[in-house]
Design an enzyme around this catalytic site. Sequence first.
Site, PDB file in Angstrom:
ATOM      1  N   SER A 259      24.857  12.565  29.356  1.00  0.00           N
ATOM      2  CA  SER A 259      26.243  12.259  29.010  1.00  0.00           C
ATOM      3  C   SER A 259      27.141  12.761  30.122  1.00  0.00           C
ATOM      4  O   SER A 259      26.687  13.359  31.095  1.00  0.00           O
ATOM      5  CB  SER A 259      26.626  12.924  27.690  1.00  0.00           C
ATOM      6  OG  SER A 259      26.735  14.321  27.897  1.00  0.00           O
ATOM      7  N   LYS A 260      28.437  12.526  29.923  1.00  0.00           N
ATOM      8  CA  LYS A 260      29.415  12.872  30.958  1.00  0.00           C
ATOM      9  C   LYS A 260      29.330  14.330  31.382  1.00  0.00           C
ATOM     10  O   LYS A 260      29.591  14.668  32.524  1.00  0.00           O
ATOM     11  CB  LYS A 260      30.818  12.582  30.458  1.00  0.00           C
ATOM     12  CG  LYS A 260      31.127  11.116  30.441  1.00  0.00           C
ATOM     13  CD  LYS A 260      32.623  10.891  30.343  1.00  0.00           C
ATOM     14  CE  LYS A 260      32.914   9.435  30.082  1.00  0.00           C
ATOM     15  NZ  LYS A 260      33.016   9.106  28.673  1.00  0.00           N
TER      16      LYS A 260
END
Length: 536
Positions: A259-260
């Site tokens: 994820s980010k």
Amino acid sequence: MTDTATPVRVRFAPSPTGKLHVGGARTAIYNWAFARAMGGTFVLRIEDTDPERSTQENTDIILRAMEWLGLDWDEGPGVGGACGPYFQTQRTDTYEAALQRLIEADAAYPCFCTKEELDEKRRRAEAEEGGYAGYDRTCRGIDPAEARARIEAGEPHVWRLKVPEDHGPVEFEDVVYGHMTFPADVMDDMILKRTDGTFTYNFAVVCDDINMAMTHVIRGDDHLSNTPRQVLIYEALGATVPLFAHLPMILGPDGHKLSKRHGATSVEQFRDEGYRPEALVNFLALLGWSLDGETTVIPPEELCRVFSLDRISKKHAVFDQTKLDWMNGVYLREMTPAAWVEAARPWLAEAVVTGASVDDGVTMVPAPEPGAEPAPRDFGPGDEGWDEALAAALADIDADPAAYERLYPLVIERLARLDEIPAKLEFLFWGAGVRLDEKSVKKVLLKEGARADEALAACRAVLADESVPWEAAAMEAACRARGEELDMKVKNLLQPLRVAVCGNMVSPPLFESIELMDPDDVLARIDAVAAEVLGA
Ligand code: GLU
């Protein structure tokens, strides 16, 4: 099962609800490479049915990212094709036609249960032993004439699939997971068309995959739970079920889904950080697939020859940034200097502009706290005049790219990403100024017994001597000879020069750099450092 003689047709079907991320890009790459390896057709279909989250802007970003990666599609937006349109919002009539066929075949029925009724049924079922096993099929038994009358009277309704009572287990073939079996009795009479007239994801996808004659469906394993439901729709429509390949999840180094917070995840971001598209394609291809378990450098055109579905792994893949950086360096070093300048333009321009903004004389640069970002510069993006300066530098590069090719050998050996260029090369554009790294000053210039003042004076004299040509090899030989006369170790002679001219101890090759600079600037830097730091 797909007949092996049928030409391969595969698709990448992104929902434009965000940018193209690592997982989606890998799915696109596998479909593309598989189509190419099999001499098949690669289709791009935009699944823009979520009116709130799908935007034209996201579609454009995805198309641009695909183009940048070099993943050309044979049918889809911009190129058209016999199975278009390639946007789901423009295909509603095909979903309606498929629903009508199901209704005629008595394989779909209208359901008038309200949301409140359904919620209540679910609540009650969940409280009982066995739990909720899907819609209880209340409306399945409504007499067709009555149902028609209620529809004509305008009563809100959805359309559901009539899953056959006697259906045994739902089965399908997955290249990665093998033969899959799901008990049919857990299959809900799923909704195909909602009260508001829109069609559900599972129904639209199956209609499209049938109408676009897909032979294989290659997608992330987050869709694995949808697949048995989709198989029931294929069967109801009397269509051949494609061969599936569900791809393993991509994890961050900490074992959590990527994820980010693991850093860059969108293709755009990787582009802006100076990764090469070929390196990213190569790297992503290896997240869940391997050629032989060993080969790491597989350029895209080779991938298109050797890719096969049977070497996709079921095991989760781990995103390893260090490996990506290494691979990017490999691809950067394969570029010709001219191609490198073309690719590096924005970062070269930034080096020019940032470098030119440095004042004459010495500016001390404190060493950042460990792990902290370096202190912001006086002049950078967002400042007045920055955009104009950058545009001017770009124009200069474009007017004479060959001049910038000379910078290539200075950094290429140790470059992992193009966005490292400004920090590595700005010193060439400082003019008569030096940004002096405090740590290098302490370790090199002010070190006990270093004789830095003597070293600088000796080198300055050589560089100022007009009989020594302004060429790296000649300057280096003359400096070394002078060092020997003074009985100085090479390191003690040349490290002070490096720090004074380049600002720190870890610059690109010293004399090759000096050769590219203006002699007056080089001498001015040495003088400034000698006077301001060594008090000479
Ligand atoms: N549009 C879906 C997504 O973005 C993909 C559907 C599919 O591949 O079947 O996740």
